[in-house]
Design a protein around this motif. Structure first.
Motif, short mmCIF file in Angstrom:
data_model
loop_
_atom_site.label_atom_id
_atom_site.label_comp_id
_atom_site.label_asym_id
_atom_site.label_seq_id
_atom_site.Cartn_x
_atom_site.Cartn_y
_atom_site.Cartn_z
N TRP A 25 0.85 -1.20 0.00
CA TRP A 25 0.00 0.00 0.00
C TRP A 25 0.89 1.26 0.00
CZ3 TRP A 25 -4.52 0.04 4.13
CH2 TRP A 25 -5.51 0.96 3.74
N GLU A 41 1.43 4.09 -3.01
CA GLU A 41 1.22 5.53 -2.85
C GLU A 41 2.48 6.31 -3.26
OE1 GLU A 41 -1.63 6.18 -2.79
OE2 GLU A 41 -2.67 4.63 -1.65
N HIS A 54 2.28 6.65 -6.92
CA HIS A 54 1.32 7.68 -7.34
C HIS A 54 1.95 9.07 -7.17
CE1 HIS A 54 -1.96 4.56 -6.16
NE2 HIS A 54 -1.27 4.22 -7.22
N GLU A 111 -9.76 7.06 -0.57
CA GLU A 111 -9.78 6.09 -1.68
C GLU A 111 -11.20 5.78 -2.13
OE1 GLU A 111 -7.17 3.32 0.17
OE2 GLU A 111 -5.42 4.18 -0.81
N GLU A 153 -5.86 1.62 -6.61
CA GLU A 153 -6.83 2.12 -5.63
C GLU A 153 -7.96 1.13 -5.38
OE1 GLU A 153 -5.66 4.13 -3.89
OE2 GLU A 153 -4.75 5.83 -4.89
N HIS A 160 -6.61 -1.07 -2.88
CA HIS A 160 -6.49 -0.40 -1.58
C HIS A 160 -7.81 -0.26 -0.86
CE1 HIS A 160 -2.63 1.74 -3.19
NE2 HIS A 160 -2.55 0.43 -3.17
FE LIG Z 1 -4.29 4.27 -2.47
#
Ligand SMILES: [Fe+2]
Ligand SMILES: [Fe+2]
Length: 421
Positions: A271, A275, A278, A322, A355, A358
């Motif tokens: 996770w 991120e 991203h 999210e 996502e 997530h």
């Molecule tokens: Fe995320």
């Protein structure tokens, strides 16, 4: 023989586990963006190695599924966990670069040389990769430690003393290696050790324009999210500002490492790494457009909305954002396609897949955490609701100066985008 092998691999598993939990905890405390994203990536690499080690131990000791932290290696594992309590950022980086990581690298090297590539082939495959990753990690930590020491010369003596203390303790407990362990009783805290608590205000890379709220629409509902060029820019800014999610991931991974099972650490590492990807998507996109980092806002408000609360709210915050934003993503990818911006389209498309994964993590682990706390697992939505409240309280604390400043910065970026893009 397989039981001795399993004993060694179990030692490596616990060393990796302690190392990655410490690493994750430090993410909000380090300022440079490349160090934050690098720590997240290494945390994930270590979690993959640890997971492979753990599975292999179970195979070798079949039918036993016990993986107790015991006996001979306890002092060693405690030392790996102790670097979490390094007295400063440079001390943490340097002790990892010069002591802890090289010890693991050397142990993997010795293991691969001494063990049988036929009988123990499955271990050879993943440990060969782990060894290569350790070499890359050591080079990065060395670089980060050097630059952190150069920027904080007053912390140098304590950082050097700390590194020596970690090295001395490693020698005293017999090192990682591939031999039977010599010491068994933990020897107490290291000299210079400082109990680590995650910061309420995250460290921020000084190259960027530092703020709490990173775009006007966050604090002014009449400011449009935008379309066309403004949407392309807004989306890249959003991605970059997912820096808060890397930090939240690091904090919760370590906060719940001792209360939730191994699968928690494994999921949280992925996770946190996602991120960081991203965030890098946004950074690389903005750099490809030739923006100057000093003109790009890097905010703190989401992390700070929950950082002083029980860590369950940082977990809830990831789940809140999210589930709130995911429905917009396919439509935005489609718009970027229409604009002929294939890079933004590609980023959004991959981001959407992450996502979706997530949102599943958030719901599952909120429920698990509530269960181990003896609370009602179906109350996970109440955690989410409170997160919404915490964010809106933070947003309503925006000052007139903050609103004016971010409007000016955003306006300048949009104007520059018109010229550049
Ligand atoms: Fe995320
Ligand atoms: Fe994300």
């Amino acid at each position: 023989m397989r039981f001795d092998t399993a004993q060694l691999l179990k030692r490596f598993f616990f060393c990796e586990r302690s190392l990655l939990v410490s690493q994750a905890a430090w993410i909000p405390a380090v300022a440079p963006l490349d160090v934050k994203t690098g720590l997240a990536r290494f945390t994930w690499q270590d979690a993959e190695t640890a997971n492979a080690l753990r599975d292999r131990v179970f195979e070798l000791r079949f039918p036993s599924r016990l993986l107790e932290k015991e006996g001979a290696d306890r002092a060693l594992i405690e030392l790996f966990a102790a670097i979490r309590n390094s007295p400063s950022v440079p001390a943490f980086l340097r002790s990892a670069a010069q002591v802890v990581l090289p010890a693991l690298r050397d142990a993997y090297q010795s293991y691969l040389e001494a063990s049988d590539v036929v009988a123990d082939g499955p271990t050879h495959r993943f440990l060969t990769l782990a060894l290569k990753e350790k070499e890359e990690q050591i080079a990065a930590f060395e670089r980060w430690a050097d630059s952190s020491l150069a920027q904080n010369p007053n912390q140098r003596p304590a950082a050097l003393a700390w590194t020596r203390a970690v090295a001395d303790r490693l020698t005293a407990v017999g090192g990682v290696g591939v031999a039977a362990s010599t010491a068994s009783s933990p020897a107490g805290p290291l000299p210079g050790s400082t109990f680590y608590r995650h910061p309420v205000h995250p460290a921020r890379d000084p190259r960027f324009w530092s703020c709490r709220f990173y775009w006007p629409d966050i604090i002014d509902s009449s400011y449009p999210y935008g379309e066309g060029l403004q949407l392309q820019l807004r989306s890249a800014i959003s991605h970059l500002n997912e820096v808060w999610a890397i930090e939240a991931g690091g904090v919760i991974l370590s906060a719940f490492a001792e209360v939730l099972p191994w699968d928690w650490i494994y999921d949280a590492a992925r996770w946190t790494y996602d991120e960081s990807r991203h965030c890098r998507m946004g950074y690389e996109r903005l750099m490809a457009w030739n923006f100057n980092p000093a003109a790009i806002p890097l905010g703190t408000y989401i992390y700070e909305s929950a950082s002083a609360e029980d860590a369950i709210y940082l977990l809830g915050m990831l789940y809140f954002f999210e589930t709130k934003n995911i429905r917009h993503k396919p439509a935005r990818a489609q718009l970027f396609h229409q604009y002929g911006d294939s890079l933004s389209e590609h980023d959004m498309d991959f981001d959407w897949a992450d996502e979706t994964l997530h949102a599943g993590y958030g719901k599952h682990w909120l429920k698990e955490l509530l269960t181990v706390r003896g609370e009602d697992p179906t109350a996970y939505d109440q955690v989410r609701e409170r997160c919404g409240q915490l964010v809106s309280d933070c947003v309503s604390s925006a000052t007139a100066e903050e609103i004016a400043a971010i409007k000016e910065v955003a306006g300048a970026l949009v104007a520059r985008a018109r010229k550049l893009m």
